[in-house]
Motif scaffolding. Structure first.
Motif, mmCIF file in Angstrom:
data_model
loop_
_atom_site.group_PDB
_atom_site.id
_atom_site.type_symbol
_atom_site.label_atom_id
_atom_site.label_comp_id
_atom_site.label_asym_id
_atom_site.label_seq_id
_atom_site.Cartn_x
_atom_site.Cartn_y
_atom_site.Cartn_z
ATOM 1 N N ARG A 96 0.887 -1.239 -0.177
ATOM 2 C CA ARG A 96 0.138 -0.266 0.179
ATOM 3 C C ARG A 96 0.731 1.220 -0.025
ATOM 4 N NH1 ARG A 96 -2.397 0.296 6.113
ATOM 5 N NH2 ARG A 96 -0.380 0.471 7.232
ATOM 6 N N ARG A 97 0.161 2.229 -0.444
ATOM 7 C CA ARG A 97 0.953 3.638 -0.496
ATOM 8 C C ARG A 97 1.374 4.130 0.907
ATOM 9 N NH1 ARG A 97 1.243 6.512 -5.249
ATOM 10 N NH2 ARG A 97 0.108 5.563 -6.937
ATOM 11 N N LEU A 98 2.496 4.791 1.178
ATOM 12 C CA LEU A 98 2.653 5.320 2.436
ATOM 13 C C LEU A 98 1.778 6.638 2.692
ATOM 14 C CD1 LEU A 98 4.414 4.890 5.030
ATOM 15 C CD2 LEU A 98 6.131 6.590 3.633
ATOM 16 N N GLY A 99 0.913 6.688 3.762
ATOM 17 C CA GLY A 99 -0.001 7.827 4.172
ATOM 18 C C GLY A 99 0.876 8.909 4.514
ATOM 19 N N GLU A 100 1.810 8.889 5.573
ATOM 20 C CA GLU A 100 2.592 9.879 6.207
ATOM 21 C C GLU A 100 4.144 9.674 6.130
ATOM 22 O OE1 GLU A 100 0.723 9.684 10.032
ATOM 23 O OE2 GLU A 100 -0.654 10.992 9.495
ATOM 24 N N VAL A 101 4.861 10.877 6.032
ATOM 25 C CA VAL A 101 6.382 10.466 6.459
ATOM 26 C C VAL A 101 6.800 11.607 7.645
ATOM 27 C CG1 VAL A 101 8.769 11.064 5.612
ATOM 28 C CG2 VAL A 101 6.807 10.136 4.124
ATOM 29 N N LEU A 102 7.484 10.878 8.775
ATOM 30 C CA LEU A 102 7.765 11.648 9.904
ATOM 31 C C LEU A 102 9.177 12.681 9.583
ATOM 32 C CD1 LEU A 102 7.566 12.033 12.782
ATOM 33 C CD2 LEU A 102 9.095 10.270 13.361
ATOM 34 N N GLY A 110 9.125 16.641 15.827
ATOM 35 C CA GLY A 110 8.691 16.353 14.449
ATOM 36 C C GLY A 110 7.457 16.655 14.017
ATOM 37 N N ALA A 111 7.242 16.439 12.803
ATOM 38 C CA ALA A 111 5.950 16.797 12.234
ATOM 39 C C ALA A 111 5.584 15.616 11.054
ATOM 40 C CB ALA A 111 5.872 18.078 11.531
ATOM 41 N N LEU A 112 4.442 15.550 10.868
ATOM 42 C CA LEU A 112 3.949 14.321 9.750
ATOM 43 C C LEU A 112 3.656 14.999 8.539
ATOM 44 C CD1 LEU A 112 1.779 12.174 12.005
ATOM 45 C CD2 LEU A 112 3.887 11.784 11.203
ATOM 46 N N LEU A 113 4.478 14.743 7.617
ATOM 47 C CA LEU A 113 4.012 15.104 6.114
ATOM 48 C C LEU A 113 3.385 13.931 5.279
ATOM 49 C CD1 LEU A 113 4.882 16.945 3.567
ATOM 50 C CD2 LEU A 113 6.946 15.725 3.555
ATOM 51 N N ARG A 114 2.289 14.636 4.710
ATOM 52 C CA ARG A 114 1.588 13.612 3.802
ATOM 53 C C ARG A 114 2.355 12.985 2.877
ATOM 54 N NH1 ARG A 114 -3.412 16.208 1.239
ATOM 55 N NH2 ARG A 114 -3.744 13.765 0.639
ATOM 56 N N GLY A 115 2.224 11.691 2.738
ATOM 57 C CA GLY A 115 2.941 10.991 1.800
ATOM 58 C C GLY A 115 2.876 11.285 0.227
ATOM 59 N N ARG A 116 1.386 11.617 0.334
ATOM 60 C CA ARG A 116 1.045 11.980 -1.344
ATOM 61 C C ARG A 116 1.770 13.289 -1.542
ATOM 62 N NH1 ARG A 116 -0.743 10.003 -5.766
ATOM 63 N NH2 ARG A 116 -2.454 8.751 -4.595
ATOM 64 N N ALA A 117 1.783 14.213 -0.721
ATOM 65 C CA ALA A 117 2.397 15.555 -1.215
ATOM 66 C C ALA A 117 4.060 15.503 -1.288
ATOM 67 C CB ALA A 117 2.309 16.591 0.188
ATOM 68 N N LEU A 118 4.706 14.614 -0.653
ATOM 69 C CA LEU A 118 6.086 14.352 -0.907
ATOM 70 C C LEU A 118 6.367 13.611 -2.207
ATOM 71 C CD1 LEU A 118 9.028 14.701 -0.061
ATOM 72 C CD2 LEU A 118 8.631 12.396 1.100
ATOM 73 N N SER A 119 5.368 12.584 -2.614
ATOM 74 C CA SER A 119 5.687 11.941 -3.739
ATOM 75 C C SER A 119 5.161 12.894 -4.859
ATOM 76 C CB SER A 119 4.671 10.865 -4.102
ATOM 77 O OG SER A 119 3.147 11.150 -3.705
#
Length: 201
Positions: A96-102, A110-119
């Motif tokens: 499955r796709r990664l939902g969040e990146v720490l 730290g903060a959580l970055l949406r995986g979709r935004a980074l991709s």
């Protein structure tokens, strides 16, 4: 592999849905005696002709009990089914796709970055590189150690080596540093754009 897995999931879910829908409609038709009320001619051997009919009679259910191989075959078939379903579930969850990146700041916060935004950012930068017509990026893995799967469609006269170097040194490196990641392992797949031949007069 991901496309094949998604296609396999869709086909299996569609087949399961069609079978369950057909079984449910057949049960409703038998339970409400719709065949007799609507004067429908059911196929020969149809198990439900009246509301009190059952799918398997007592004779059908007990005819193999005296055979020594019966329960071994039933248990083996059910065990195989459970193993296949568990394998399918694990493969689906792992892919499955990664939902969040720490994103760690270095001071314990730290903060959580949406995986979709980074991709999406990584995809846009890769697509803007010289020699790349189109790019697709998918993140997987854990939110503390993501992995990137990059698919590139190269221009007609692009050289794969320099394009791969730019993707690694620029797009992937920018994504890694912007998200404060120790590393960003990536699998890059290259494909060539297919152009229709033109007739020269």
């Amino acid at each position: 592999m991901d496309r094949a897995l998604r296609s396999c999931n869709r086909v299996l879910l569609a087949l399961a849905g069609v079978l369950l829908l057909a079984l449910g409609l057949a049960l409703l038709a038998g339970g409400f005696d719709l065949a007799r009320q609507w004067n429908l001619a059911m196929p020969s051997g149809w198990p439900w002709t009246e509301p009190d009919d059952v799918l398997l009679s007592r004779a059908d259910r007990t005819q193999w009990r005296s055979e020594s191989w019966w329960w071994s075959a039933v248990i083996a078939a059910l065990a195989l089914l459970v193993i296949l379903l568990l394998w399918w579930l694990l493969v689906t969850l792992r892919r499955r796709r990664l939902g969040e990146v720490l994103v760690e700041s270095g001071d314990g916060e730290g903060a959580l970055l949406r995986g979709r935004a980074l991709s999406n950012v990584l995809e846009a930068e890769a697509a803007s590189l010289p020699g790349v017509d189109k790019a697709a990026v998918r993140l997987s893995g854990k939110r503390t150690s993501p992995r990137a799967s990059v698919e590139l469609l190269l221009s007609a006269h692009a050289e794969p080596g320099p394009v791969l170097g730019r993707v690694t040194d620029e797009a992937l490196e920018h994504a890694r540093t912007s998200a404060s990641l120790d590393g960003l392992p990536a699998e890059v797949r290259l494909g060539a754009a297919k152009h229709r031949p033109e007739r020269v007069v």
